[in-house]
Scaffold this active site. Structure first.
Site, PDB file in Angstrom:
ATOM      1  N   THR A   1     -26.667  19.118   0.712  1.00 53.48           N
ATOM      2  CA  THR A   1     -26.036  20.435   0.763  1.00 53.48           C
ATOM      3  C   THR A   1     -24.512  20.324   0.769  1.00 53.48           C
ATOM      4  O   THR A   1     -23.826  20.945  -0.049  1.00 53.48           O
ATOM      5  CB  THR A   1     -26.516  21.180   2.022  1.00 53.48           C
ATOM      6  OG1 THR A   1     -27.940  21.174   2.023  1.00 53.48           O
ATOM      7  CG2 THR A   1     -26.006  22.605   2.058  1.00 53.48           C
TER       8      THR A   1
ATOM      9  N   LYS B   1     -20.649  14.616  12.494  1.00 49.21           N
ATOM     10  CA  LYS B   1     -20.283  14.652  13.931  1.00 49.21           C
ATOM     11  C   LYS B   1     -20.878  13.485  14.718  1.00 49.21           C
ATOM     12  O   LYS B   1     -20.283  13.008  15.677  1.00 49.21           O
ATOM     13  CB  LYS B   1     -20.705  15.970  14.563  1.00 49.21           C
ATOM     14  CG  LYS B   1     -22.201  16.136  14.737  1.00 49.21           C
ATOM     15  CD  LYS B   1     -22.695  17.464  14.305  1.00 49.21           C
ATOM     16  CE  LYS B   1     -24.110  17.349  13.788  1.00 49.21           C
ATOM     17  NZ  LYS B   1     -24.538  18.483  13.018  1.00 49.21           N
TER      18      LYS B   1
ATOM     19  N   GLY C   1     -17.739  23.240  11.250  1.00 46.51           N
ATOM     20  CA  GLY C   1     -17.854  23.412   9.791  1.00 46.51           C
ATOM     21  C   GLY C   1     -16.530  23.808   9.163  1.00 46.51           C
ATOM     22  O   GLY C   1     -15.575  23.024   9.131  1.00 46.51           O
TER      23      GLY C   1
ATOM     24  N   ILE D   1     -14.342  25.977  10.188  1.00 41.01           N
ATOM     25  CA  ILE D   1     -13.298  26.476  11.099  1.00 41.01           C
ATOM     26  C   ILE D   1     -12.245  25.392  11.307  1.00 41.01           C
ATOM     27  O   ILE D   1     -12.582  24.275  11.692  1.00 41.01           O
ATOM     28  CB  ILE D   1     -13.885  26.835  12.491  1.00 41.01           C
ATOM     29  CG1 ILE D   1     -15.063  27.785  12.359  1.00 41.01           C
ATOM     30  CG2 ILE D   1     -12.814  27.414  13.398  1.00 41.01           C
ATOM     31  CD1 ILE D   1     -15.770  28.041  13.679  1.00 41.01           C
TER      32      ILE D   1
ATOM     33  N   GLY E   1     -34.451  29.193   7.018  1.00 38.58           N
ATOM     34  CA  GLY E   1     -33.666  27.989   6.709  1.00 38.58           C
ATOM     35  C   GLY E   1     -32.461  27.819   7.613  1.00 38.58           C
ATOM     36  O   GLY E   1     -31.630  26.939   7.399  1.00 38.58           O
TER      37      GLY E   1
ATOM     38  N   ASP F   1     -26.576  18.740  19.460  1.00 39.64           N
ATOM     39  CA  ASP F   1     -25.576  18.914  18.396  1.00 39.64           C
ATOM     40  C   ASP F   1     -24.244  19.407  18.996  1.00 39.64           C
ATOM     41  O   ASP F   1     -23.182  18.835  18.736  1.00 39.64           O
ATOM     42  CB  ASP F   1     -26.145  19.930  17.383  1.00 39.64           C
ATOM     43  CG  ASP F   1     -25.155  20.325  16.316  1.00 39.64           C
ATOM     44  OD1 ASP F   1     -24.983  19.549  15.365  1.00 39.64           O
ATOM     45  OD2 ASP F   1     -24.540  21.401  16.434  1.00 39.64           O
TER      46      ASP F   1
ATOM     47  N   LYS G   1     -20.274  17.645  19.410  1.00 34.42           N
ATOM     48  CA  LYS G   1     -19.050  18.339  18.967  1.00 34.42           C
ATOM     49  C   LYS G   1     -18.048  18.491  20.119  1.00 34.42           C
ATOM     50  O   LYS G   1     -16.855  18.281  19.931  1.00 34.42           O
ATOM     51  CB  LYS G   1     -19.422  19.691  18.374  1.00 34.42           C
ATOM     52  CG  LYS G   1     -20.216  19.552  17.064  1.00 34.42           C
ATOM     53  CD  LYS G   1     -20.809  20.872  16.637  1.00 34.42           C
ATOM     54  CE  LYS G   1     -21.586  20.764  15.334  1.00 34.42           C
ATOM     55  NZ  LYS G   1     -22.406  21.950  15.058  1.00 34.42           N
TER      56      LYS G   1
ATOM     57  N   GLY H   1     -23.092  25.408   6.812  1.00 33.83           N
ATOM     58  CA  GLY H   1     -23.288  25.969   5.470  1.00 33.83           C
ATOM     59  C   GLY H   1     -22.535  25.177   4.434  1.00 33.83           C
ATOM     60  O   GLY H   1     -21.520  24.533   4.718  1.00 33.83           O
TER      61      GLY H   1
END
Ligand code: HSE
Length: 402
Positions: A11, A100, A129, A131, A182, A196, A200, A297
C-alpha cells in the site's frame, strides 16, 4: 537526477511511486533535482504494472548500485527491514522509512550509522502517517523543554471508539465492521491492544528527551475492555474515551503510558474522531501545540515518505543531526503517578456500600441505557488506586481521567 529504490510495493510503496509521479514537477522544484525511482523491491511480480520494469527481487542489486542514493523502506516489520536499512546506510545511502517497529527498536543505532556515514535516516511517516510531527519535534520545537506529549496515534482504535460512542454498539460488533471496511487488520491485536500506539509514543518520547526509550518499558493497555456502558457513563459527565499514548515529565520524572483515557470537551484531543490521529505537544515556552491529520492510508503516509526523500535529496553530503542517543532513558514507574479514576461497578446496594467505604464515594454516576453505575475517585497515585481497587468486589472497569 536523484535515483531512489523503494523497498516494498504494498500500500505505502505503491503510494510513494504514485506521489512521486503525480507531483513530479513540484517535487523536482523543491528538491532542486528530478527524482526517479530506479528499483522497486518486492517478492511478487506485477505484470502490466507501471513498476514492472523496475522490479527486482534481490536487495543486493540495490545495495550494490552506487547510482542509488536514497532507499525508501516501506516493507514493515524488522526481519528484512533492519538488515536492509543498516546495509543501505553502511553503503552510504540515505534511508527514509515509514516503519515504526524498525524506528522504535533501532532508531538510535541507525541514526548513529547515518551520522558516521554522513548520510541521513529520516522517518517522518513512522508516527502519525501524513501528520508532520517528527520534523516539528526535531526542528521547530528545539527551543522547548517538552513537558508532555499526548496523542491519539492509532486510527483503528479511534474509529472503533468513535463508532461505539455514536452508535451505542459493543466492541466486537464494531471491530468486525472495521475489519469488513478494511480499517482493521484481520489480526487486530497490535492495534486494539495498544502495541502500535506504544511503538509510536516510544519514538516521540525518545526524540523529546534525546535518549532511547524501549517500548517494552511503556505501560500499555488496549481498548478491548471498553463497553457501551463506559461510553454512556462518560458522556453523562461530559467526557469521551480515547486511546491515549502519552509521556509526561513531572518533577524530572518521565512517565509514559498507553491507556484508554477520559477527556473533557476542553481537551484538544476531544474532537479527534474516526480514523484521524492527533498529537498534542506541550513545551515550557510555547504551551500547547497540536498536530492533526490522517495517521494512516496510502497517500497520506506516502506523502510523508516522499517529503523525506526530498529532504534527503536536498541534504546530500550533509547529515542532519537528530538528538537520540543509544543511552537508555529510565522511565519512572507509573505506580507513583497521580490522577483521578473513573470506576464502573455493578449497580447493587452491596457494591455501592463497598465503594462508599473504600473510596469515600458520595455521588454515583448513572446514564440512560447503562446497566451499571460509576464514580470518579479523588486524585491518587496508581499504587494507591490499585490497593483500593483490589478490595472492590463489584468492579467492572476503571479508566483514567486526563
Ligand atoms: N494500524 C495503524 C492504525 C496504521 O490503525 O493507525 C498506521 O500505523
Amino acid at each position: 537526477m536523484a535515483k531512489v529504490a523503494v523497498l516494498g510495493y504494498g500500500t505505502v510503496g505503491s503510494g510513494v511511486v504514485d506521489v512521486l509521479e503525480f507531483n513530479r514537477d513540484i517535487i523536482a522544484q523543491r528538491a532542486k533535482e528530478k527524482i526517479d525511482v530506479k528499483y522497486v523491491l518486492d517478492l511478487r511480480d506485477f505484470p502490466g504494472d507501471k513498476v514492472e520494469k523496475m522490479l527486482v527481487h534481490d536487495f543486493d542489486t540495490i545495495v550494490n548500485d552506487d547510482e542509488v542514493e536514497i532507499v525508501a523502506e516501506v516493507l514493515g516489520g524488522v526481519k528484512f527491514a533492519y538488515p536492509y536499512v543498516k546495509a543501505s546506510l553502511e553503503n552510504g545511502k540515505s534511508v527514509v522509512t515509514s516503519n515504526k517497529e524498525l524506528v522504535a527498536k533501532y532508531g538510535a543505532e541507525l541514526l548513529t550509522i547515518a551520522k558516521e556515514k554522513n548520510v541521513n535516516f529520516f522517518f517522518e511517516a513512522s508516527v502519525g502517517g501524513g501528520i508532520p510531527i517528527i520534523r516539528p519535534l526535531n526542528e521547530c520545537l528545539t527551543a522547548e523543554e517538552i513537558c508532555e506529549i499526548t496523542g491519539i496515534l492509532n486510527g483503528t482504535t479511534n474509529y472503533i471508539l468513535t463508532k461505539m460512542s455514536k452508535e451505542g454498539l459493543d466492541f466486537g460488533t464494531v471491530l468486525k465492521d472495521a475489519q469488513d471496511k478494511g480499517y482493521a487488520e484481520r489480526n487486530p491485536e497490535a492495534d486494539v491492544e495498544g502495541y502500535d500506539a506504544c511503538r509510536k509514543i516510544a519514538i516521540l518520547t525518545s526524540l523529546a528527551f534525546g535518549k532511547q526509550v524501549d517500548f517494552e518499558d511503556i505501560y500499555t493497555e488496549g481498548i478491548t475492555s471498553i463497553t457501551p456502558d463506559d461510553i454512556k457513563l462518560a458522556a453523562s459527565i461530559g467526557r469521551s474515551i480515547k486511546l491515549l499514548a502519552s509521556s509526561k515529565c513531572v518533577d524530572g520524572n518521565v512517565y509514559a503510558m498507553v491507556t484508554p483515557g477520559m477527556i473533557t470537551n476542553e481537551h484538544p484531543l476531544y474532537g479527534v474522531e474516526d480514523v484521524f490521529n492527533a498529537v498534542m505537544v506541550e513545551g515550557n515556552m510555547v504551551g500547547r501545540t497540536m498536530f492533526y491529520g490522517k495517521g494512516a492510508g496510502k497517500l497520506p503516509t506516502a506523502s510523508a515518505v516522499v517529503a523525506d526523500i526530498v529532504a534527503a535529496v536536498k541534504n546530500k553530503d550533509r547529515h542532519i543531526e537528530v538528538k537520540w542517543d543509544t543511552d537508555k532513558l529510565a522511565l519512572s514507574d507509573i505506580s507513583s503517578s497521580a490522577k483521578q479514576f473513573f470506576v464502573r461497578i455493578a449497580d447493587t446496594e452491596e457494591s455501592r456500600i463497598e465503594a462508599e467505604k473504600i473510596f469515600g464515594v458520595e455521588e454515583f454516576i448513572r446514564a440512560e441505557g447503562a446497566v451499571d453505575c460509576a464514580f470518579v475517585t479523588g486524585v491518587m497515585t496508581e499504587a494507591q488506586f490499585a490497593e483500593k481497587e483490589a478490595k472492590l468486589t463489584g468492579i467492572r472497569n476503571r479508566i483514567r481521567l486526563q
